[in-house]
Scaffold this motif. Structure first.
Motif, PDB file in Angstrom:
ATOM      1  N   TRP A 229       3.632  11.201  -5.269  1.00 53.50           N
ATOM      2  CA  TRP A 229       2.902  12.408  -5.640  1.00 53.50           C
ATOM      3  C   TRP A 229       1.410  12.166  -5.474  1.00 53.50           C
ATOM      4  O   TRP A 229       0.917  11.054  -5.701  1.00 53.50           O
ATOM      5  N   ASN A 230       0.710  13.199  -5.063  1.00 51.41           N
ATOM      6  CA  ASN A 230      -0.745  13.123  -4.899  1.00 51.41           C
ATOM      7  C   ASN A 230      -1.381  13.251  -6.288  1.00 51.41           C
ATOM      8  O   ASN A 230      -1.726  14.336  -6.726  1.00 51.41           O
ATOM      9  N   TYR A 231      -1.502  12.098  -6.954  1.00 50.58           N
ATOM     10  CA  TYR A 231      -1.935  12.110  -8.351  1.00 50.58           C
ATOM     11  C   TYR A 231      -3.341  12.679  -8.522  1.00 50.58           C
ATOM     12  O   TYR A 231      -3.611  13.423  -9.468  1.00 50.58           O
TER      13      TYR A 231
ATOM     14  N   LYS B 236      -4.849  14.906  -6.734  1.00 48.56           N
ATOM     15  CA  LYS B 236      -4.794  16.366  -6.591  1.00 48.56           C
ATOM     16  C   LYS B 236      -4.107  17.008  -7.794  1.00 48.56           C
ATOM     17  O   LYS B 236      -4.483  18.107  -8.233  1.00 48.56           O
ATOM     18  N   GLN B 237      -3.099  16.318  -8.339  1.00 44.44           N
ATOM     19  CA  GLN B 237      -2.430  16.843  -9.531  1.00 44.44           C
ATOM     20  C   GLN B 237      -3.383  16.908 -10.723  1.00 44.44           C
ATOM     21  O   GLN B 237      -3.400  17.894 -11.467  1.00 44.44           O
TER      22      GLN B 237
ATOM     23  N   ILE C  93      -4.598  20.103 -12.902  1.00 47.94           N
ATOM     24  CA  ILE C  93      -4.471  20.176 -14.360  1.00 47.94           C
ATOM     25  C   ILE C  93      -5.800  20.572 -14.988  1.00 47.94           C
ATOM     26  O   ILE C  93      -5.852  21.437 -15.881  1.00 47.94           O
TER      27      ILE C  93
ATOM     28  N   GLU D 247       3.650  22.665 -15.051  1.00 48.43           N
ATOM     29  CA  GLU D 247       4.605  21.630 -14.680  1.00 48.43           C
ATOM     30  C   GLU D 247       5.316  21.974 -13.371  1.00 48.43           C
ATOM     31  O   GLU D 247       5.506  21.127 -12.506  1.00 48.43           O
TER      32      GLU D 247
ATOM     33  N   THR E 249       4.112  23.834 -11.058  1.00 48.20           N
ATOM     34  CA  THR E 249       3.127  23.924  -9.989  1.00 48.20           C
ATOM     35  C   THR E 249       2.780  22.559  -9.418  1.00 48.20           C
ATOM     36  O   THR E 249       2.761  22.377  -8.202  1.00 48.20           O
ATOM     37  N   ILE E 250       2.521  21.582 -10.297  1.00 49.93           N
ATOM     38  CA  ILE E 250       2.040  20.280  -9.806  1.00 49.93           C
ATOM     39  C   ILE E 250       3.159  19.441  -9.205  1.00 49.93           C
ATOM     40  O   ILE E 250       2.887  18.454  -8.505  1.00 49.93           O
ATOM     41  N   PHE E 251       4.430  19.784  -9.478  1.00 46.56           N
ATOM     42  CA  PHE E 251       5.543  19.091  -8.837  1.00 46.56           C
ATOM     43  C   PHE E 251       6.174  19.996  -7.791  1.00 46.56           C
ATOM     44  O   PHE E 251       7.355  20.337  -7.830  1.00 46.56           O
TER      45      PHE E 251
ATOM     46  N   PHE F 265       1.921  19.106  -3.478  1.00 49.95           N
ATOM     47  CA  PHE F 265       1.435  17.834  -4.002  1.00 49.95           C
ATOM     48  C   PHE F 265       2.286  16.649  -3.553  1.00 49.95           C
ATOM     49  O   PHE F 265       2.071  15.529  -3.990  1.00 49.95           O
TER      50      PHE F 265
END
Length: 238
Positions: free
Chosen positions: A93-95, A97-98, A102, A115, A117-119, A123
């Motif tokens: 995962w593109n941490y 960008k996550q 957030i 939740e 959206t970021i997964f 991303f």
């Protein structure tokens, strides 16, 4: 569906016979002897991986590169090493960008659906196995799993599922199944013995050092314009 079937027939038509494989490899300046050409042909016809073993420098990795050029497909390379784990070969995962998403959601008071959206695909960072399985080009990708003997036995066990069903799972998004299986080439320098279960899923070939006559032909192809005398001296020395 018709397009997928056409893509799957591509490798089978280009590698339709031993002679066709040898001609395709020759156009890429790779001299394929009959055992190698037969193995590539069967792999294309049966959709099975190839496991190439041999000493370092005998041309195992180049087989995958030549296959990719002959099929005009993307070469996806997975370089194995000690401690390689399954997840790092599938996705990350593109941490950064996550975290940014957030922070923006918090500023806009929109934490509710965060939740989901970021997964999401936005991303996701595909790694070699997922890239090869999700390949959407004009035909199958060529997947090179290089020096698999350097990876741990646990990683070999994980490969069994991938090479059997050509599918991988991302828990947050589900299971991805290849629409047309990649052309898979595994290489090993035999620093350790590979699991029998892995070998059974592959077409196996041992590549030895070439005889002097083949060595000379390789030198002449790789170094255009070299004199016959110098080429022969190099081969005699080797």
């Amino acid at each position: 569906m018709a397009e997928n079937l056409k893509d799957e027939q591509k490798a089978k038509s280009i590698f339709g016979s031993v002679e066709a494989v040898q001609d395709a490899f020759a156009r890429q300046n790779y001299i394929a002897d009959r055992p190698l050409a037969l193995t590539v042909m069967l792999a294309a016809q049966l959709n099975k991986p190839i496991l190439l073993e041999g000493e370092a420098g005998v041309g195992k990795t180049d087989v995958a590169k030549v296959v990719a050029r002959a099929l005009n497909s993307e070469l996806v390379r997975l370089q194995c090493y000690e401690g390689l784990d399954a997840q790092s070969t599938i996705y990350e995962w593109n941490y950064a960008k996550q975290i940014l998403a957030i922070r923006m959601a918090e500023a806009g008071k929109q934490e509710g659906a965060l939740e989901h959206t970021i997964f999401s695909e936005e991303f996701l960072l595909p790694r070699p196995l997922l890239r090869a399985i999700r390949h959407r080009g004009g035909g199958p990708a060529t997947l090179l799993i290089d020096e698999v003997d350097r990876a741990d036995e646990e990683f070999e066990a994980f490969l069994l599922e991938v090479l059997s069903d050509y599918q991988v799972t991302v828990p947050e998004l589900g299971t991805f199944v290849a629409t047309h299986p990649p052309f898979v080439v595994l290489t090993s320098n035999r620093t350790r013995e590979l699991n029998d279960a892995l070998k059974r899923r592959c077409l196996y070939l041992w590549i030895d050092y070439p005889p002097a006559s083949k060595e000379r032909e390789i030198v002449v192809r790789k170094v255009p314009g070299i004199s016959d005398q110098l080429a022969q001296q190099i081969c005699d020395l080797m």
